[in-house]
Scaffold this motif. Sequence first.
Motif, PDB file in Angstrom:
ATOM      1  N   GLY A 119       0.846  -1.189   0.000  1.00 53.98           N
ATOM      2  CA  GLY A 119       0.000   0.000   0.000  1.00 53.98           C
ATOM      3  C   GLY A 119       0.883   1.240   0.000  1.00 53.98           C
ATOM      4  O   GLY A 119       2.016   1.200  -0.457  1.00 53.98           O
ATOM      5  N   ARG A 120       0.379   2.353   0.513  1.00 55.74           N
ATOM      6  CA  ARG A 120       1.139   3.608   0.557  1.00 55.74           C
ATOM      7  C   ARG A 120       2.140   3.571   1.700  1.00 55.74           C
ATOM      8  O   ARG A 120       1.833   3.077   2.784  1.00 55.74           O
ATOM      9  CB  ARG A 120       0.225   4.811   0.767  1.00 55.74           C
ATOM     10  CG  ARG A 120      -0.733   5.086  -0.350  1.00 55.74           C
ATOM     11  CD  ARG A 120      -0.139   5.688  -1.598  1.00 55.74           C
ATOM     12  NE  ARG A 120       0.664   6.867  -1.375  1.00 55.74           N
ATOM     13  CZ  ARG A 120       1.622   7.269  -2.211  1.00 55.74           C
ATOM     14  NH1 ARG A 120       1.864   6.607  -3.309  1.00 55.74           N
ATOM     15  NH2 ARG A 120       2.322   8.345  -1.962  1.00 55.74           N
ATOM     16  N   GLY A 121       3.333   4.125   1.450  1.00 56.49           N
ATOM     17  CA  GLY A 121       4.337   4.193   2.489  1.00 56.49           C
ATOM     18  C   GLY A 121       5.420   5.194   2.180  1.00 56.49           C
ATOM     19  O   GLY A 121       5.597   5.618   1.039  1.00 56.49           O
ATOM     20  N   VAL A 122       6.139   5.586   3.239  1.00 57.04           N
ATOM     21  CA  VAL A 122       7.246   6.522   3.118  1.00 57.04           C
ATOM     22  C   VAL A 122       8.475   5.876   3.751  1.00 57.04           C
ATOM     23  O   VAL A 122       8.435   5.451   4.898  1.00 57.04           O
ATOM     24  CB  VAL A 122       6.941   7.855   3.838  1.00 57.04           C
ATOM     25  CG1 VAL A 122       8.133   8.794   3.765  1.00 57.04           C
ATOM     26  CG2 VAL A 122       5.704   8.511   3.258  1.00 57.04           C
ATOM     27  N   LEU A 123       9.552   5.815   2.980  1.00 58.80           N
ATOM     28  CA  LEU A 123      10.814   5.290   3.460  1.00 58.80           C
ATOM     29  C   LEU A 123      11.774   6.461   3.630  1.00 58.80           C
ATOM     30  O   LEU A 123      12.088   7.155   2.669  1.00 58.80           O
ATOM     31  CB  LEU A 123      11.395   4.274   2.472  1.00 58.80           C
ATOM     32  CG  LEU A 123      12.774   3.717   2.791  1.00 58.80           C
ATOM     33  CD1 LEU A 123      12.758   2.955   4.119  1.00 58.80           C
ATOM     34  CD2 LEU A 123      13.262   2.827   1.660  1.00 58.80           C
ATOM     35  N   ARG A 124      12.215   6.700   4.875  1.00 56.69           N
ATOM     36  CA  ARG A 124      13.192   7.744   5.174  1.00 56.69           C
ATOM     37  C   ARG A 124      14.528   7.056   5.463  1.00 56.69           C
ATOM     38  O   ARG A 124      14.642   6.331   6.446  1.00 56.69           O
ATOM     39  CB  ARG A 124      12.744   8.564   6.374  1.00 56.69           C
ATOM     40  CG  ARG A 124      11.548   9.421   6.087  1.00 56.69           C
ATOM     41  CD  ARG A 124      11.074  10.187   7.329  1.00 56.69           C
ATOM     42  NE  ARG A 124      10.002  11.093   7.001  1.00 56.69           N
ATOM     43  CZ  ARG A 124       8.731  10.742   6.858  1.00 56.69           C
ATOM     44  NH1 ARG A 124       8.381   9.491   7.032  1.00 56.69           N
ATOM     45  NH2 ARG A 124       7.812  11.620   6.539  1.00 56.69           N
TER      46      ARG A 124
ATOM     47  N   GLY B 137       4.645   0.891  -8.761  1.00 56.59           N
ATOM     48  CA  GLY B 137       3.814   2.013  -9.173  1.00 56.59           C
ATOM     49  C   GLY B 137       4.592   3.321  -9.124  1.00 56.59           C
ATOM     50  O   GLY B 137       5.812   3.346  -9.088  1.00 56.59           O
ATOM     51  N   ARG B 138       3.842   4.428  -9.092  1.00 55.71           N
ATOM     52  CA  ARG B 138       4.460   5.752  -9.067  1.00 55.71           C
ATOM     53  C   ARG B 138       5.032   6.059  -7.705  1.00 55.71           C
ATOM     54  O   ARG B 138       4.481   5.662  -6.680  1.00 55.71           O
ATOM     55  CB  ARG B 138       3.433   6.828  -9.436  1.00 55.71           C
ATOM     56  CG  ARG B 138       3.076   6.830 -10.910  1.00 55.71           C
ATOM     57  CD  ARG B 138       2.185   7.978 -11.290  1.00 55.71           C
ATOM     58  NE  ARG B 138       2.724   9.293 -11.013  1.00 55.71           N
ATOM     59  CZ  ARG B 138       3.549   9.974 -11.831  1.00 55.71           C
ATOM     60  NH1 ARG B 138       3.954   9.407 -12.952  1.00 55.71           N
ATOM     61  NH2 ARG B 138       3.962  11.165 -11.527  1.00 55.71           N
ATOM     62  N   GLY B 139       6.132   6.793  -7.719  1.00 55.47           N
ATOM     63  CA  GLY B 139       6.752   7.190  -6.478  1.00 55.47           C
ATOM     64  C   GLY B 139       7.498   8.491  -6.620  1.00 55.47           C
ATOM     65  O   GLY B 139       7.743   8.966  -7.732  1.00 55.47           O
ATOM     66  N   ILE B 140       7.857   9.077  -5.495  1.00 58.78           N
ATOM     67  CA  ILE B 140       8.659  10.306  -5.468  1.00 58.78           C
ATOM     68  C   ILE B 140       9.884  10.021  -4.614  1.00 58.78           C
ATOM     69  O   ILE B 140       9.779   9.581  -3.470  1.00 58.78           O
ATOM     70  CB  ILE B 140       7.854  11.471  -4.840  1.00 58.78           C
ATOM     71  CG1 ILE B 140       6.602  11.757  -5.652  1.00 58.78           C
ATOM     72  CG2 ILE B 140       8.740  12.711  -4.713  1.00 58.78           C
ATOM     73  CD1 ILE B 140       5.661  12.722  -4.968  1.00 58.78           C
ATOM     74  N   TYR B 141      11.059  10.307  -5.189  1.00 58.94           N
ATOM     75  CA  TYR B 141      12.311  10.121  -4.465  1.00 58.94           C
ATOM     76  C   TYR B 141      12.944  11.490  -4.270  1.00 58.94           C
ATOM     77  O   TYR B 141      13.196  12.201  -5.223  1.00 58.94           O
ATOM     78  CB  TYR B 141      13.253   9.217  -5.255  1.00 58.94           C
ATOM     79  CG  TYR B 141      14.405   8.693  -4.422  1.00 58.94           C
ATOM     80  CD1 TYR B 141      14.392   7.398  -3.914  1.00 58.94           C
ATOM     81  CD2 TYR B 141      15.511   9.491  -4.133  1.00 58.94           C
ATOM     82  CE1 TYR B 141      15.435   6.916  -3.150  1.00 58.94           C
ATOM     83  CE2 TYR B 141      16.552   9.017  -3.357  1.00 58.94           C
ATOM     84  CZ  TYR B 141      16.509   7.719  -2.874  1.00 58.94           C
ATOM     85  OH  TYR B 141      17.543   7.252  -2.102  1.00 58.94           O
ATOM     86  N   ARG B 142      13.172  11.877  -2.998  1.00 58.77           N
ATOM     87  CA  ARG B 142      13.807  13.165  -2.681  1.00 58.77           C
ATOM     88  C   ARG B 142      15.206  12.892  -2.146  1.00 58.77           C
ATOM     89  O   ARG B 142      15.363  12.193  -1.170  1.00 58.77           O
ATOM     90  CB  ARG B 142      12.990  13.917  -1.647  1.00 58.77           C
ATOM     91  CG  ARG B 142      11.647  14.369  -2.152  1.00 58.77           C
ATOM     92  CD  ARG B 142      10.938  15.211  -1.085  1.00 58.77           C
ATOM     93  NE  ARG B 142       9.595  15.530  -1.518  1.00 58.77           N
ATOM     94  CZ  ARG B 142       8.522  14.815  -1.224  1.00 58.77           C
ATOM     95  NH1 ARG B 142       8.607  13.751  -0.464  1.00 58.77           N
ATOM     96  NH2 ARG B 142       7.327  15.182  -1.680  1.00 58.77           N
ATOM     97  N   TYR B 143      16.196  13.497  -2.806  1.00 56.11           N
ATOM     98  CA  TYR B 143      17.588  13.336  -2.381  1.00 56.11           C
ATOM     99  C   TYR B 143      17.947  14.374  -1.343  1.00 56.11           C
ATOM    100  O   TYR B 143      17.480  15.477  -1.367  1.00 56.11           O
ATOM    101  CB  TYR B 143      18.526  13.477  -3.568  1.00 56.11           C
ATOM    102  CG  TYR B 143      18.304  12.393  -4.605  1.00 56.11           C
ATOM    103  CD1 TYR B 143      18.997  11.205  -4.512  1.00 56.11           C
ATOM    104  CD2 TYR B 143      17.411  12.574  -5.647  1.00 56.11           C
ATOM    105  CE1 TYR B 143      18.794  10.205  -5.447  1.00 56.11           C
ATOM    106  CE2 TYR B 143      17.207  11.581  -6.593  1.00 56.11           C
ATOM    107  CZ  TYR B 143      17.899  10.421  -6.481  1.00 56.11           C
ATOM    108  OH  TYR B 143      17.705   9.426  -7.407  1.00 56.11           O
TER     109      TYR B 143
ATOM    110  N   TYR C 251      11.723   8.398   0.181  1.00 58.17           N
ATOM    111  CA  TYR C 251      11.030   7.790  -0.946  1.00 58.17           C
ATOM    112  C   TYR C 251       9.577   7.546  -0.553  1.00 58.17           C
ATOM    113  O   TYR C 251       9.313   6.841   0.416  1.00 58.17           O
ATOM    114  CB  TYR C 251      11.696   6.477  -1.356  1.00 58.17           C
ATOM    115  CG  TYR C 251      11.117   5.890  -2.611  1.00 58.17           C
ATOM    116  CD1 TYR C 251      11.335   6.490  -3.840  1.00 58.17           C
ATOM    117  CD2 TYR C 251      10.334   4.756  -2.569  1.00 58.17           C
ATOM    118  CE1 TYR C 251      10.806   5.958  -5.003  1.00 58.17           C
ATOM    119  CE2 TYR C 251       9.801   4.210  -3.730  1.00 58.17           C
ATOM    120  CZ  TYR C 251      10.041   4.815  -4.937  1.00 58.17           C
ATOM    121  OH  TYR C 251       9.508   4.303  -6.080  1.00 58.17           O
ATOM    122  N   GLU C 252       8.658   8.184  -1.289  1.00 54.26           N
ATOM    123  CA  GLU C 252       7.223   7.978  -1.076  1.00 54.26           C
ATOM    124  C   GLU C 252       6.700   7.187  -2.257  1.00 54.26           C
ATOM    125  O   GLU C 252       6.921   7.563  -3.400  1.00 54.26           O
ATOM    126  CB  GLU C 252       6.491   9.318  -1.003  1.00 54.26           C
ATOM    127  CG  GLU C 252       6.918  10.178   0.150  1.00 54.26           C
ATOM    128  CD  GLU C 252       6.178  11.504   0.179  1.00 54.26           C
ATOM    129  OE1 GLU C 252       4.933  11.489   0.107  1.00 54.26           O
ATOM    130  OE2 GLU C 252       6.862  12.533   0.266  1.00 54.26           O
TER     131      GLU C 252
END
Length: 143
Positions: free
Chosen positions: A114-119, A137-143, A126-127
């Motif tokens: 499901g939905r999750g956020v990895l810090r 699926g789609r995700g957003i990765y913030r460096y 990474y969301e």
Amino acid sequence: YEGEYKAGKKEGRGVYRWANGNLYEGEFKAGKKEGRGVFRWADGRVYEGEWKAYNVYNGEWKADKQEGRGVMRYANGNVYDGEWKAGQREGRGVWRCTNGDVYEGEYKAGLAEGRGVLRLANGDVYESEYKAGKFEGRGIYRY
């Protein structure tokens, strides 16, 4: 880690430092904290005493299995705080790794789903959607 080894694993006295500031100084057996030792969390908490390589669960039970809210502290130092069903992580929860990584999100049958956020400990975030413990699926990765 700085200390003694045996057969490629931590064994005897040693000091293990995590990137997040946590520190364990004490005895190791077969690569795990076991025997006398001191664990110092980065936030100032301290535990001094005996260590055994086993998991500890504190929470709700149903039919001799974890069910409802609970916290599992694993022998390797990882911690899961969240919902359980039939003895597995199920629902919302937070997984904290000894290396400083933190996953917060949904679980199904013991895995991230499901939905999750990895810090990550290095500050990256990474969301995404997860399926069977893997990014999907789609995700957003913030460096």
